[in-house]
Structures are given as C-alpha cells and as structure tokens.
Design an enzyme around this catalytic site. Structure first.
Site, short mmCIF file in Angstrom:
data_model
loop_
_atom_site.label_atom_id
_atom_site.label_comp_id
_atom_site.label_asym_id
_atom_site.label_seq_id
_atom_site.Cartn_x
_atom_site.Cartn_y
_atom_site.Cartn_z
NE ARG A 239 -0.10 0.42 4.90
CZ ARG A 239 -0.32 0.03 6.15
NH1 ARG A 239 -1.32 -0.77 6.43
NH2 ARG A 239 0.47 0.45 7.11
N GLY A 240 0.22 2.39 0.03
CA GLY A 240 0.90 3.68 0.20
C GLY A 240 1.97 3.94 -0.84
CG ASP A 260 3.82 -5.03 2.90
OD1 ASP A 260 3.79 -5.19 4.13
OD2 ASP A 260 3.74 -3.91 2.35
CG ASN A 308 8.30 2.02 0.42
OD1 ASN A 308 8.19 3.24 0.54
ND2 ASN A 308 7.29 1.17 0.71
CG ASN A 367 8.77 15.66 13.67
OD1 ASN A 367 8.48 16.74 14.22
ND2 ASN A 367 7.89 14.93 13.02
CE1 TYR A 373 9.67 6.88 9.79
CE2 TYR A 373 9.89 9.28 9.84
CZ TYR A 373 9.56 8.11 9.16
OH TYR A 373 9.14 8.17 7.85
P1 NAD Z 1 2.62 2.62 4.94
O1 NAD Z 1 2.50 2.25 6.38
O2 NAD Z 1 1.37 2.88 4.17
O3 NAD Z 1 3.48 1.56 4.15
C1 NAD Z 1 4.62 0.93 4.70
C2 NAD Z 1 4.62 -0.52 4.23
O4 NAD Z 1 5.77 -1.16 4.80
C3 NAD Z 1 3.37 -1.26 4.73
O5 NAD Z 1 2.74 -1.92 3.68
C4 NAD Z 1 3.96 -2.20 5.76
O6 NAD Z 1 3.25 -3.41 5.90
C5 NAD Z 1 5.36 -2.44 5.23
N1 NAD Z 1 6.21 -2.97 6.27
C6 NAD Z 1 6.33 -2.53 7.54
N2 NAD Z 1 7.13 -3.36 8.26
C7 NAD Z 1 7.53 -4.33 7.41
C8 NAD Z 1 8.35 -5.48 7.56
N3 NAD Z 1 8.91 -5.77 8.73
N4 NAD Z 1 8.55 -6.27 6.49
C9 NAD Z 1 7.98 -5.99 5.30
N5 NAD Z 1 7.18 -4.91 5.10
C10 NAD Z 1 6.95 -4.11 6.15
O7 NAD Z 1 3.57 3.93 4.93
P2 NAD Z 1 3.99 4.91 3.73
O8 NAD Z 1 3.55 6.26 4.11
O9 NAD Z 1 3.61 4.37 2.41
O10 NAD Z 1 5.58 4.87 3.92
C11 NAD Z 1 6.49 4.24 3.02
C12 NAD Z 1 7.89 4.73 3.36
O11 NAD Z 1 7.96 6.15 3.21
C13 NAD Z 1 8.32 4.44 4.78
O12 NAD Z 1 9.68 4.09 4.81
C14 NAD Z 1 8.11 5.77 5.49
O13 NAD Z 1 8.93 5.90 6.61
C15 NAD Z 1 8.49 6.72 4.39
N6 NAD Z 1 7.96 8.09 4.53
C16 NAD Z 1 6.62 8.36 4.43
C17 NAD Z 1 6.17 9.68 4.55
C18 NAD Z 1 4.72 10.06 4.40
O14 NAD Z 1 4.43 11.25 4.43
N7 NAD Z 1 3.80 9.13 4.25
C19 NAD Z 1 7.08 10.71 4.79
C20 NAD Z 1 8.43 10.39 4.89
C21 NAD Z 1 8.85 9.08 4.75
#
Ligand code: NAD
Length: 467
Positions: A239-240, A260, A308, A367, A373
């Site tokens: 997702r995401g 995932d 990711n 932050n 984090y």
């Molecule tokens: P999200 O929670 O929607 O997606 C993260 C995915 O990683 C999930 O599908 C989750 O199941 C998977 N995941 C977590 N632990 C795992 C593991 N142990 N093994 C395999 N998969 C695992 O979050 P997102 O917002 O899509 O974030 C994606 C990346 O972007 C992350 O690294 C996050 O830190 C980074 N990020 C996001 C934002 C934002 O604004 N959303 C900002 C900065 C950085």
C-alpha cells in the site's frame, strides 16, 4: 487517500476570491506525468553565464533529443552551442517588448569563476522569471564546489545554492527550482536528470541539489520505458508509497516483485496483480529474510532494490520503551543493511544495479516525538553515503528519496492541526502524492542515471523544515 479539502475549497470560485482578499495560501493543482506525454509542454529558455560555460552544448543536445521547443538568450556562445547541437531554437531578446512566456528557464552557471560574476544570475533571471508559466521549471547548473579549480570559483559555485533555494521560495504558482552540480567529466551524464527536472515527474521536488558524477556507462535507453527488461524488488509494496513505486517502475517497463508482511498478503497480491508482477510475503526483520530474498533471484538477476518498508512508533524519548525503539530500528534500518549485505556479497544485485532507499524529512530536520524514527532515517542517509563507493566500484548506484508531507495513511492519522501545517509549510503549499515519491525513485532506478550516485533528494515541495 485523505482529501485536501482546504486545497479544493480555496480553488473554488468563491474560495479564490476570499483567499485573494485575505492572503491565504492558494495551492495550484500541480501537473503530473501521464504515459506518452512529452518531456515538457511549452518553451524552454536556455541561457548561460559568460565565461567557460561547459554545459550549454550538452544541454542543447538534451533539449534537441527531448524535442523540447527551445529559445536561447542572445549571447553568442549559447547561440553557437545550440547550432552545434542542431537545436532549432528561437531567439529571446529581453530588451525587446513582447509577452513571450516560458515553461522552463535553464541556466548554465559553470562559467561563473568569481563572486563578482554571480550578477549573471540577476542578468538572466530578472527579465525572465515573471514570464514563467504555472508549474514551470527553473534549473541552474553549476560545478560541485569541491571540484572547482580555485577557492574563488568554489565560493561562487557554492553561492548558487542560496540563489536556487530562495528563488524556489518566491517563484510561486507551482513552479520548482533546482540546482544541478555537474562534476567535470560528467557532462555526458546530464540527460536523465535534466529530463526528470523539466518534466512533471518532478512535480513535488523543489529547492533540491542533485550532484552528477562521471561514469563510463552510457546505456542506450528507451525513454518511454527505461526499465524494460529490468527486475525490481520493492519492499512495503502492499500500500501507500510502496504500491505507487511498484506501479511507476512497472509503467517504466520493469518486472516488479512486491514484498510485504504476510498480514497484508491480500493487499500485496492486489498490487502485484495490478502491475503484472509477483508478490513475496515476508517480514524483512525475520532471521532468514536476507537469504530468502537472495534465493528469490538468479545471480545478477536483480537490477533495482527499493528499500521502502518503514514504520513510525512515535513517543517522546522519556516515554520510549526499548522495544518500541528496537522494533522500529530493525524495520527501518538494520534489516536493510542485512539485505544489502546478502544481495551484494551473494552477487544477486546486478553489476550495474540500483539501490534506492526511502529516508524522510524527519531524518534531516529531526522531529519531536520521533527520535527513533529520525535516527533510523538519518541512518538511511548514512547508509547511502557509506555504500556509494561500493556501488560505484560495481558500476551501480545508491541514492535516497526523503519524502516530506505525502498524502498517505501515515499522514492521515496525524492530528488535524499538525496535518494542515505539514501540508502548507512548503513552497508548493500542498502535500505530495505517493506517485511523486515513486517518480523520483524511478529516476534513480533508470539505467540512464549512472552518474547519479550518493544523492538524497527531498520530495517535499521545498518544505520549510530542515536545510
Ligand atoms: P505505509 O504504512 O502505508 O506503508 C509501509 C509498508 O511497509 C506497509 O505496507 C507495511 O506493511 C510495510 N512494512 C512494515 N514493516 C515491514 C516489515 N517488517 N517487512 C515488510 N514490510 C513491512 O507507509 P507509507 O507512508 O507508504 O511509507 C512508506 C515509506 O515512506 C516508509 O519508509 C516511510 O517511513 C516513508 N515516509 C513516508 C512519509 C509520508 O508522508 N507518508 C514521509 C516520509 C517518509
């Protein structure tokens, strides 16, 4: 995805009226790339500082190859570089009256060898900056200060960063401004970066510095499908942002394996189905995960690895138990290191492979409530810096994207006031979309980006946080 209700209201006819009267920020709807689109729609103005501008000719060649409608400023060297590159360019005479508008302003500043010559920036941009169209692009190209011949030149080249970052903050209307530092000898590696920064693929990237270094590799690429024949692994793809990365890499031609946790198996399979790829259900922190991933691909059979997967476990440090710290560090950083080791030592990552990591603005600016984090995400940047020479040695690259406020489940769970502040506190006055992060990942992953190594590019609309 959470709706940007403020953005919608303020762009309605009544909202526009009220915003204008009250000075409320009014985000423009950013242009984004669709398959088949040209690199850029609208005219590009190419200019250069007087002196030994070494990039005008390579730039003219890129604009020619990209079929960009181009005009050049009057100076002789720019005109002759355009002619040498067979670029059919109109002439722009700033002194002549007219309402000529530009989609992009591209300025070769490599000829600036002394701070007294920085005025060339004012000379080129003063008469042109207000002619830039909505979602326009400004690219200034210079020399990395460390590669400059004299302290005076290094000083002047370093000064360019203050110029581009400030211009990004004042230009408005969805326009983005970047500095590209091209090392001597890397003039033939600018193509993928210039195309990316000119196009709407870089919609939410602004105020960035991208460094290009020399590489002996010049692979032929199909710019429509640069990843054709490549195999990519994307972690956290259910997702995401991860799902968007899988989609964009597949759109660009890659065969994508999405990974995932088993708990999200159904969502993961649906991503994999959508992109015509495969699903790999695995927790990256599991003891045998590095081996399982390495065994999934033939030796040299993985071209692009995208780290990711990531989580937040927010708490102020005084309230942070050790398990909350460690669980996050394992997922966001330590597991990536072990996977890298297995894929590099085992020769699974192709010789000219790509590793793309996902850091975060928190890892740059820090932050409150995110010591764990931010530590992990700053560590990701450290990993990029430390592995850069290792990948370079193999003809590959490692880079990171650092997203700012992206409209995802992660940010939709933030308290409203914090969420609204995150959305507006950037030059583009809005949150980014997962596809914006994905486009930057695809830029790093492209075989044409052989000279783009060890970079951290923020996808944050030039957030006010951090440098
Ligand atoms: P999200 O929670 O929607 O997606 C993260 C995915 O990683 C999930 O599908 C989750 O199941 C998977 N995941 C977590 N632990 C795992 C593991 N142990 N093994 C395999 N998969 C695992 O979050 P997102 O917002 O899509 O974030 C994606 C990346 O972007 C992350 O690294 C996050 O830190 C980074 N990020 C996001 C934002 C934002 O604004 N959303 C900002 C900065 C950085």
């Amino acid at each position: 995805m959470p709706a940007d209700t403020y953005g919608q209201v303020v762009n309605s006819p009544v909202g526009r009226f009220v915003a204008k009267r009250t000075g409320l920020p009014r985000p423009v709807a950013l242009e984004r790339h669709s398959p088949g689109d040209p690199v850029i729609r609208g005219q590009v103005l190419l200019g250069a500082a007087p002196g030994a501008a070494r990039l005008v000719e390579p730039l003219a060649r890129v604009l020619h190859d990209a079929h960009a409608e181009t005009a050049t400023s009057l100076e002789g060297p720019v005109r002759s570089a355009a002619a040498a590159a067979r670029l059919d360019a109109a002439v722009f005479n700033a002194a002549a009256p007219g309402d000529q508008r530009f989609k992009a302003l591209v300025f070769d500043a490599t000829g600036i060898a002394d701070s007294t010559q920085l005025v060339a920036l004012q000379g080129f941009f003063h008469p042109t900056i207000r002619r830039i169209e909505t979602s326009g692009r400004v690219i200034v190209l210079g020399t990395p200060p460390r590669a400059c011949a004299t302290p005076r030149e290094a000083t002047a080249q370093r000064a360019l960063e203050g110029f581009t970052r400030s211009l990004g903050k004042e230009v408005g209307r969805g326009a983005a401004v970047q500095l590209v530092e091209v090392a001597p000898g890397a003039e033939d590696q600018i193509d993928s970066t210039v195309r990316f920064l000119l196009s709407p693929r870089s919609a939410y990237v602004s105020g960035q510095v991208i460094r290009i270094t020399a590489s002996p590799l010049h692979p032929e690429v199909d710019w429509g499908r640069p990843l054709l024949g490549r195999v990519a692994l994307v972690t956290g793809a259910a997702r995401g942002i991860g799902a968007a990365i899988a989609e964009v890499l597949a759109r660009d031609g890659a065969r994508v394996v999405g990974l995932d946790v088993p708990a999200l198996g159904e969502e993961l399979r649906s991503t994999a189905e959508r992109v015509g790829g495969e699903a790999m259900e695995l927790d990256i922190t599991a003891g045998d995960a590095p081996r399982a991933i390495a065994e999934r691909f033939a030796p040299g059979g993985l071209d692009v690895l995208v780290h990711n997967a990531g989580v937040t476990r927010d708490r102020t440090l005084g309230k942070m138990p050790a398990d909350r710290w460690s669980e996050l560090m394992e997922i966001n950083l330590s597991a990536e290191e072990r996977i890298n080791d297995a894929l590099l030592d085992g020769g699974v990552l192709a010789e000219n492979g790509r590793i793309v990591c996902v850091s975060s603005l928190s890892g740059i600016a820090g932050n409150a409530g995110q010591t764990n984090y931010a530590t992990s995400k700053a560590g990701v940047i450290g990993m990029v810096e430390a592995l850069e020479p290792v990948l370079r040695e193999r003809g590959g690259t490692i880079n990171a994207v650092a997203p700012g406020f992206i409209e995802t489940r992660m940010t939709s769970e933030m308290p409203l006031a914090l969420r609204e502040a995150g959305r507006r506190m950037n030059s583009l006055r809005q949150g980014g979309l997962p596809v914006d992060v994905a486009e930057t990942v695809a830029f790093f992953a492209s075989p044409a980006s052989a000279g783009v190594n060890g970079n951290v590019v923020r996808v944050c609309g030039q957030s006010l946080l951090g440098a």
